[in-house]
Design a protein around this motif. Sequence first.
Motif, PDB file in Angstrom:
ATOM      1  N   ALA A 177      52.597  26.521  16.369  1.00 50.43           N
ATOM      2  CA  ALA A 177      52.114  25.152  16.228  1.00 50.43           C
ATOM      3  C   ALA A 177      51.165  24.818  17.365  1.00 50.43           C
ATOM      4  CB  ALA A 177      53.305  24.194  16.239  1.00 50.43           C
ATOM      5  N   MET A 185      59.830  27.603  14.482  1.00 52.68           N
ATOM      6  CA  MET A 185      59.788  26.401  15.311  1.00 52.68           C
ATOM      7  C   MET A 185      60.743  26.568  16.484  1.00 52.68           C
ATOM      8  SD  MET A 185      57.523  24.481  13.984  1.00 52.68           S
ATOM      9  CE  MET A 185      57.811  22.958  14.852  1.00 52.68           C
ATOM     10  N   SER A 186      60.352  26.053  17.621  1.00 48.59           N
ATOM     11  CA  SER A 186      61.178  26.085  18.815  1.00 48.59           C
ATOM     12  C   SER A 186      62.335  25.102  18.658  1.00 48.59           C
ATOM     13  CB  SER A 186      60.323  25.690  20.015  1.00 48.59           C
ATOM     14  OG  SER A 186      61.121  25.524  21.158  1.00 48.59           O
ATOM     15  N   GLY A 222      58.974  20.040  20.143  1.00 47.37           N
ATOM     16  CA  GLY A 222      58.195  20.992  19.356  1.00 47.37           C
ATOM     17  C   GLY A 222      57.797  22.214  20.153  1.00 47.37           C
ATOM     18  N   PHE A 240      56.972  26.754  19.568  1.00 45.03           N
ATOM     19  CA  PHE A 240      57.188  27.880  18.663  1.00 45.03           C
ATOM     20  C   PHE A 240      57.803  29.055  19.402  1.00 45.03           C
ATOM     21  CE2 PHE A 240      53.137  28.878  20.560  1.00 45.03           C
ATOM     22  CZ  PHE A 240      53.128  30.266  20.662  1.00 45.03           C
TER      23      PHE A 240
END
Length: 131
Positions: A24, A47-48, A53, A55
């Motif tokens: 992202a 996604m993290s 947010g 990655f």
Amino acid sequence: AGESPVTPPPVPDGRPGPGDPIGAPFAPSGEEHRLLDGYELLAPPIMSSCTTGGFVAVVRAAEEQGTDDAVDAWAGHLGSESFAQVPAPDSDASATIGGVPTRRVVLSGAGAGTVTVTGAGDYVLLDRCND
């Protein structure tokens, strides 16, 4: 040494190549994280777990390289984006686990994350958090 006991699934067609964005975009600036030359993305990033947010991705070097070279390249690349600094004080740790050299660098500041390199630089685990 020897064959891996795990067989990874096939890599999907159309995955990002060198210079293409991975993961992202950094928030809030929108900067793209790009795949470095000499690496391939092994699977789509996930996604993290950060609430802000980010990655997690695994990349593999196309040619054999040293662990230090790989971690320096990725830590420098991710740390040059936005506000992260490379590396955070006292955050660079090296070890040999099961005969495999491993090095982990934690980036600090806004946009912090970790870069973990294992297998003598062949595989790189990227964990980027948009904090």
